[in-house]
Motif scaffolding. Structure first.
Motif, PDB file in Angstrom:
ATOM      1  N   VAL A   1       0.780  -1.232  -0.095  1.00 20.74           N
ATOM      2  CA  VAL A   1       0.044  -0.109  -0.048  1.00 20.74           C
ATOM      3  C   VAL A   1       0.935   1.280   0.095  1.00 20.74           C
ATOM      4  CG1 VAL A   1      -1.726   1.305   1.340  1.00 20.74           C
ATOM      5  CG2 VAL A   1      -1.695  -1.220   1.323  1.00 20.74           C
ATOM      6  N   GLY A   2       0.722   2.156  -0.776  1.00 20.19           N
ATOM      7  CA  GLY A   2       1.204   3.676  -0.818  1.00 20.19           C
ATOM      8  C   GLY A   2       0.251   4.614  -0.242  1.00 20.19           C
ATOM      9  N   LEU A   3       0.902   5.463   0.618  1.00 17.46           N
ATOM     10  CA  LEU A   3      -0.009   6.478   0.948  1.00 17.46           C
ATOM     11  C   LEU A   3       0.320   7.723   0.205  1.00 17.46           C
ATOM     12  CD1 LEU A   3       0.656   6.116   4.954  1.00 17.46           C
ATOM     13  CD2 LEU A   3      -1.500   6.632   4.057  1.00 17.46           C
ATOM     14  N   LEU A   4      -0.785   8.371  -0.120  1.00 13.68           N
ATOM     15  CA  LEU A   4      -0.790   9.749  -0.810  1.00 13.68           C
ATOM     16  C   LEU A   4      -1.305  10.546  -0.092  1.00 13.68           C
ATOM     17  CD1 LEU A   4      -1.620   8.680  -4.576  1.00 13.68           C
ATOM     18  CD2 LEU A   4       0.459   9.146  -3.489  1.00 13.68           C
ATOM     19  N   GLY A   5      -0.933  11.963  -0.367  1.00 15.26           N
ATOM     20  CA  GLY A   5      -1.871  12.980   0.347  1.00 15.26           C
ATOM     21  C   GLY A   5      -0.912  14.396   0.432  1.00 15.26           C
TER      22      GLY A   5
ATOM     23  N   LYS B   1      -3.393   2.569 -10.782  1.00 24.32           N
ATOM     24  CA  LYS B   1      -3.636   1.763  -9.669  1.00 24.32           C
ATOM     25  C   LYS B   1      -4.923   1.814  -9.022  1.00 24.32           C
ATOM     26  CE  LYS B   1       1.004   0.985  -8.279  1.00 24.32           C
ATOM     27  NZ  LYS B   1       1.195  -0.020  -9.213  1.00 24.32           N
ATOM     28  N   PRO B   2      -5.342   0.837  -8.285  1.00 24.18           N
ATOM     29  CA  PRO B   2      -6.613   0.834  -7.434  1.00 24.18           C
ATOM     30  C   PRO B   2      -6.194   1.902  -6.440  1.00 24.18           C
ATOM     31  CG  PRO B   2      -5.925  -1.334  -7.342  1.00 24.18           C
ATOM     32  CD  PRO B   2      -4.947  -0.563  -8.407  1.00 24.18           C
ATOM     33  N   ARG B   3      -7.432   2.576  -6.104  1.00 17.79           N
ATOM     34  CA  ARG B   3      -7.123   3.625  -4.977  1.00 17.79           C
ATOM     35  C   ARG B   3      -8.328   3.495  -4.025  1.00 17.79           C
ATOM     36  NH1 ARG B   3      -5.506   7.784  -9.009  1.00 17.79           N
ATOM     37  NH2 ARG B   3      -7.807   8.215  -9.221  1.00 17.79           N
ATOM     38  N   VAL B   4      -7.971   3.820  -2.754  1.00 13.30           N
ATOM     39  CA  VAL B   4      -8.943   3.923  -1.537  1.00 13.30           C
ATOM     40  C   VAL B   4      -8.949   5.239  -1.013  1.00 13.30           C
ATOM     41  CG1 VAL B   4      -9.580   2.953   0.740  1.00 13.30           C
ATOM     42  CG2 VAL B   4      -8.764   1.438  -0.785  1.00 13.30           C
ATOM     43  N   THR B   5      -9.865   6.229  -1.165  1.00 13.06           N
ATOM     44  CA  THR B   5      -9.958   7.425  -0.800  1.00 13.06           C
ATOM     45  C   THR B   5     -10.587   7.668   0.549  1.00 13.06           C
ATOM     46  OG1 THR B   5     -10.266   8.090  -3.073  1.00 13.06           O
ATOM     47  CG2 THR B   5     -10.666   9.755  -1.866  1.00 13.06           C
ATOM     48  N   VAL B   6      -9.910   8.507   1.412  1.00 18.15           N
ATOM     49  CA  VAL B   6     -10.519   8.478   2.822  1.00 18.15           C
ATOM     50  C   VAL B   6     -10.450   9.840   3.442  1.00 18.15           C
ATOM     51  CG1 VAL B   6      -9.748   7.819   5.296  1.00 18.15           C
ATOM     52  CG2 VAL B   6      -9.504   6.551   3.354  1.00 18.15           C
TER      53      VAL B   6
ATOM     54  N   LEU C   1      -3.157   2.264  -3.537  1.00 23.13           N
ATOM     55  CA  LEU C   1      -2.848   3.490  -2.972  1.00 23.13           C
ATOM     56  C   LEU C   1      -3.891   3.885  -2.039  1.00 23.13           C
ATOM     57  CD1 LEU C   1      -1.890   5.352  -6.448  1.00 23.13           C
ATOM     58  CD2 LEU C   1      -0.540   4.565  -4.770  1.00 23.13           C
ATOM     59  N   LEU C   2      -3.319   4.587  -1.083  1.00 16.87           N
ATOM     60  CA  LEU C   2      -4.467   5.023   0.022  1.00 16.87           C
ATOM     61  C   LEU C   2      -4.309   6.652   0.203  1.00 16.87           C
ATOM     62  CD1 LEU C   2      -6.399   4.902   2.303  1.00 16.87           C
ATOM     63  CD2 LEU C   2      -4.442   4.391   3.904  1.00 16.87           C
ATOM     64  N   HIS C   3      -5.333   7.096  -0.562  1.00 18.40           N
ATOM     65  CA  HIS C   3      -5.259   8.603  -0.779  1.00 18.40           C
ATOM     66  C   HIS C   3      -5.785   9.304   0.620  1.00 18.40           C
ATOM     67  CE1 HIS C   3      -6.159  12.318  -3.449  1.00 18.40           C
ATOM     68  NE2 HIS C   3      -5.566  12.757  -2.303  1.00 18.40           N
ATOM     69  N   LEU C   4      -5.275   9.756   1.447  1.00 20.26           N
ATOM     70  CA  LEU C   4      -5.756  10.612   2.546  1.00 20.26           C
ATOM     71  C   LEU C   4      -6.142  12.147   2.206  1.00 20.26           C
ATOM     72  CD1 LEU C   4      -3.777   9.084   5.641  1.00 20.26           C
ATOM     73  CD2 LEU C   4      -5.611   8.111   4.463  1.00 20.26           C
ATOM     74  N   VAL C   5      -7.207  12.613   2.538  1.00 19.75           N
ATOM     75  CA  VAL C   5      -7.635  13.930   2.403  1.00 19.75           C
ATOM     76  C   VAL C   5      -8.050  14.433   3.810  1.00 19.75           C
ATOM     77  CG1 VAL C   5      -9.236  15.521   1.315  1.00 19.75           C
ATOM     78  CG2 VAL C   5      -8.677  13.455   0.195  1.00 19.75           C
TER      79      VAL C   5
ATOM     80  N   GLY D   1      -1.972  13.573   7.528  1.00 22.94           N
ATOM     81  CA  GLY D   1      -2.112  12.583   8.269  1.00 22.94           C
ATOM     82  C   GLY D   1      -1.580  11.235   8.191  1.00 22.94           C
ATOM     83  N   LYS D   2      -0.964  11.299   6.948  1.00 23.29           N
ATOM     84  CA  LYS D   2      -0.300   9.733   6.699  1.00 23.29           C
ATOM     85  C   LYS D   2       0.611   9.206   7.582  1.00 23.29           C
ATOM     86  CE  LYS D   2       1.765  12.022   3.142  1.00 23.29           C
ATOM     87  NZ  LYS D   2       1.245  13.587   3.541  1.00 23.29           N
ATOM     88  N   SER D   3       1.332   9.941   8.106  1.00 25.07           N
ATOM     89  CA  SER D   3       2.378   9.264   9.062  1.00 25.07           C
ATOM     90  C   SER D   3       1.490   8.850  10.189  1.00 25.07           C
ATOM     91  CB  SER D   3       3.685  10.152   9.371  1.00 25.07           C
ATOM     92  OG  SER D   3       4.242  10.614   8.350  1.00 25.07           O
ATOM     93  N   THR D   4       0.767   9.693  10.731  1.00 24.85           N
ATOM     94  CA  THR D   4      -0.014   9.483  11.972  1.00 24.85           C
ATOM     95  C   THR D   4      -0.920   8.137  11.798  1.00 24.85           C
ATOM     96  OG1 THR D   4      -0.406  11.655  12.348  1.00 24.85           O
ATOM     97  CG2 THR D   4      -1.767  10.355  13.385  1.00 24.85           C
TER      98      THR D   4
END
Ligand SMILES: Nc1nc2c(ncn2[C@@H]2O[C@H](COP(=O)(O)OP(=O)(O)OP(=O)(O)O)[C@@H](O)[C@H]2O)c(=O)[nH]1
Ligand SMILES: [Mg+2]
Length: 343
Positions: free
Chosen positions: A162-166, A272-277, A240-244, A171-174
């Motif tokens: 999983v790759g964190l994006l934002g 790539k598949p993405r999960v948006t949060v 990819l995990l996209h944090l907003v 709040g990626k590191s959190t």
């Protein structure tokens, strides 16, 4: 900036041993003839993928890898011994680049994979080899071939599932700290994270790896902020995990900024598949949550909600990520047998 995932090595394969000029000389045996043996082959320099490594740190301590030379041939038809090979043990996902740091010589993706980086020189022929019907006493032997010397680069792309994006401060590191064993630096200023961090997360007995990378900003693909160099680390992720940041004034705009940079980087990430949060919902009341969610979903499609700080909704996000990762990349945590108890 220092990259622990890039290492320079100097390698040299072994030279072949020389062939030997020798004649059989024994009492009572006339015309003994040539009996010089061939030289042994030089050792190869080989790269091999081994399990249990995830950095190139060992190459900070040893940069020179020289294989042994072949031994020369000897009289009495004795062939020289071959030189020993030398093996560079590298992590899965290591690329081997030529001195120019661009040409990819090998891309090592599986445990056990081996490539020869420099072949040892052949041993020379001894004079025995040159015997013919017309020249029965050749005084000629070949020298061994020299070894090959090269300077190479090893580059490790961390393989995370999983790759964190934002944006910075999303709040990626959190999130990584809340869900994994990793302890990245967290602070309320942008660009806290300067190097990628990996963490192993567990959900429902499955384990996988999340990569936290520095935040992206508008223009990152042109080098603004920390640039988009770090996106290379998430190229091989399954999802990819996209944090907003839910406390932002413009969640839809924030989302678009990142998506633009990802698309500028190329299809390898764009497809790539993405999960948006929507993150940081602990700081929002119910009304604000509904409002931000609607704004974001209008541009991004389905969106999940969570708070990394309050650990609200994080497990559901992990489960959603897990469904995007193929089974062979998921590590099953061994089920702990309850210890049998006897009175
Ligand atoms: N209220 C609230 N604050 C949060 C949450 N997650 C992170 N924060 C805060 O947001 C700030 C930035 O958090 P980081 O985790 O460092 O953000 P990041 O995305 O890793 O930032 P960069 O490394 O700079 O790209 C910190 O002050 C955190 O305490 C959350 O779920 N709720
Ligand atoms: Mg960070």
């Amino acid at each position: 900036m220092k990259f622990l995932d890039l290492a320079k090595v100097y390698i040299r394969s072994g030279a072949g041993g020389g062939g030997c000029v020798s004649f059989r000389r024994e009492k009572y045996i006339e015309y003994g003839g040539p009996d010089g043996g061939d030289g042994g082959g030089g050792g190869d320099v080989i790269a091999e993928v081994v399990e249990g490594l995830n950095t190139l740190i060992d190459f900070r301590y040893q940069q020179h890898f020289f294989a042994d030379n072949g031994r020369p041939g000897m009289g009495k038809q004795r062939t020289g011994a071959d030189g020993d090979d030398i093996v560079l043990r590298v992590a899965v996902g290591t690329e081997i680049l030529d001195e120019d740091q661009e040409t990819v010589i090998a891309d090592l993706t599986e445990v056990g994979q081996r490539v020869v980086l420099a072949k040892g020189g052949n041993g020379g022929f001894g004079n025995l080899h040159f015997k013919t019907s017309t020249n029965q006493a050749p005084r000629r032997a070949n020298a061994g071939q020299p070894g090959v010397e090269r300077t190479l680069w090893l580059r490790l792309k961390l393989i995370a599932d999983v790759g964190l994006l934002g944006l910075p401060n999303a709040g990626k590191s959190t999130f990584l700290a809340a869900t994994s064993n990793a302890r990245p630096k967290i602070a309320d200023y942008p660009f806290t994270t300067l190097h990628p961090n990996l963490g192993v997360v567990g959900v429902d007995n499955a384990e996988f790896v999340i990569a936290d990378i520095p935040g992206l900003i508008e223009g990152a693909s042109e080098g603004r902020g920390l640039g988009d160099l770090f996106l290379g680390h998430v190229e091989r992720c399954s999802v990819l995990l996209h944090l907003v940041d839910g406390t932002s004034e413009d969640v839809a705009g924030d989302w678009q900024t990142i998506i633009r940079e990802v698309e500028n980087y190329g299809d390898i990430l764009g497809d790539k598949p993405r999960v948006t949060v929507l993150n940081k919902i602990d700081a929002l009341d119910d009304e604000e949550r509904a409002e931000k969610l609607a704004e974001l979903e209008a541009v991004a499609g389905p969106v999940m909600m969570m708070s990394g700080v309050a650990r609200e909704g994080t497990v559901d996000v992990l489960r959603a990520l897990r469904t995007e990762i193929s089974e062979d990349r998921i590590r099953q945590k061994p089920v702990e047998e309850p210890e049998s108890w006897a009175p």
